[in-house]
Enzyme design. Structure first.
Site, PDB file in Angstrom:
ATOM      1  CD  GLU A 146      51.781 -26.418  11.492  1.00  0.00           C
ATOM      2  OE1 GLU A 146      52.374 -26.533  12.597  1.00  0.00           O
ATOM      3  OE2 GLU A 146      51.971 -27.191  10.531  1.00  0.00           O
ATOM      4  CG  HIS A 168      49.678 -26.980   7.638  1.00  0.00           C
ATOM      5  ND1 HIS A 168      49.659 -27.455   8.931  1.00  0.00           N
ATOM      6  CD2 HIS A 168      48.629 -27.559   7.003  1.00  0.00           C
ATOM      7  CE1 HIS A 168      48.657 -28.308   9.066  1.00  0.00           C
ATOM      8  NE2 HIS A 168      48.015 -28.380   7.919  1.00  0.00           N
ATOM      9  CB  SER A 188      44.482 -28.646   7.987  1.00  0.00           C
ATOM     10  OG  SER A 188      45.486 -29.166   7.148  1.00  0.00           O
TER      11      SER A 188
END
Length: 280
Positions: free
Chosen positions: A201, A174, A132
């Protein structure tokens, strides 16, 4: 003993990776970092909950068999010169950046003694991983923030300095889950870089020197604007839509590879996908 020509390895994760089941992506990181002899440090600069997040990863990495795992918590830039932290990094075979806020990573760590030490270990063969926010900082210029689920516009994205492990590209995470194609294209046009990578993801792009392999349940979307024939960035106002023509798009699921030097996808049977764009 340091190899004379060690591989440079990155494990760049799109976020929300499996930590409870087979943990395929984190397993691959541990394997590449030395397996049961891995010495892993967890960099928690991105998160405001360093102890909770760090201990969660300690449990996963120890379950997978890593020999030594420790947290390096840097809440301020003063912490980034800690002799204890520097000693831990010097011994690390794997360095893992957690998720959170990518701007916290760069504001706390960039151009510090820890930054220098991590790059040194990377050059010596330590595996660098990030999920992330930890993925967003991998290029030399990163997406700091931006709108999702929108068409490309100059105002869609804010760029800033990254940590520089994979220069000359832009990375977003994401990706399909948050509809970030528009902001990736905006970042590419603004930067400008020629390659943009959008990582889903529970998916990672594993970089070994100049080759990328995709692992996980989603895909990596690659936007290649090296042969783009036109964009209107120099002609529009801030809130007007961007146009780009002649860019290439690749969507690569698990097992597919990509060569950073030739900018060519490699199919999961090992053959090169011959990509060409004709301009009439």
């Amino acid at each position: 003993m340091v190899e004379s020509n060690p591989k440079r390895q990155l494990v760049i994760i799109g976020g929300a990776e499996d930590k409870e089941g087979d943990s395929q992506i984190l397993r691959e990181f541990v394997r590449r970092a030395g397996g049961t002899k891995a010495n892993i440090v967890i960099m928690t600069a991105a998160t405001e909950l360093p102890r909770e997040v760090g201990e969660n990863y300690i449990r996963v990495f120890e379950r997978l068999g890593a020999e030594n795992v420790r947290i390096i918590d840097t809440e301020t830039r003063d912490d980034a010169s800690s002799s204890t932290a520097l000693q831990a990094i010097d011994k690390a075979t794997g360095i893992f950046f957690t998720g959170g806020d990518q701007a916290r990573i760069t504001s706390i760590l960039k151009d510090t003694e820890i930054d220098t030490a991590i790059h040194k270990r990377y050059g010596e063969g330590a595996v660098i991983a990030g999920t992330s926010a930890g993925a967003a900082v991998m290029p030399d210029k990163m997406i700091v923030e931006g709108d999702s689920q929108t068409n490309p516009r100059i105002e869609t994205v804010e760029m800033g300095p990254g940590m520089g492990f994979l220069p000359g590209v832009v990375i977003d995470q994401h990706f399909s889950q948050r509809g970030r194609l528009g902001r990736l294209i905006s970042a590419l046009v603004l930067e400008p870089a020629v390659l943009g990578f959008g990582i889903d993801e529970n998916t990672a792009m594993v970089v070994t020197d100049s080759q990328i392999e995709v692992i996980g349940e989603g895909a990596v979307t690659i936007v290649d604007e090296s042969d783009a024939t036109y964009n209107n960035a120099g002609e529009i106002l801030k809130d007007e839509p961007l146009a780009i023509c002649g860019a290439k798009l690749h969507i690569l699921p698990h097992g597919f590879k990509f060569d950073l030097k030739t900018r060519q996808p490699i199919l999961n049977n090992g053959s090169v996908a011959n990509v060409s764009v004709g301009v009439s």
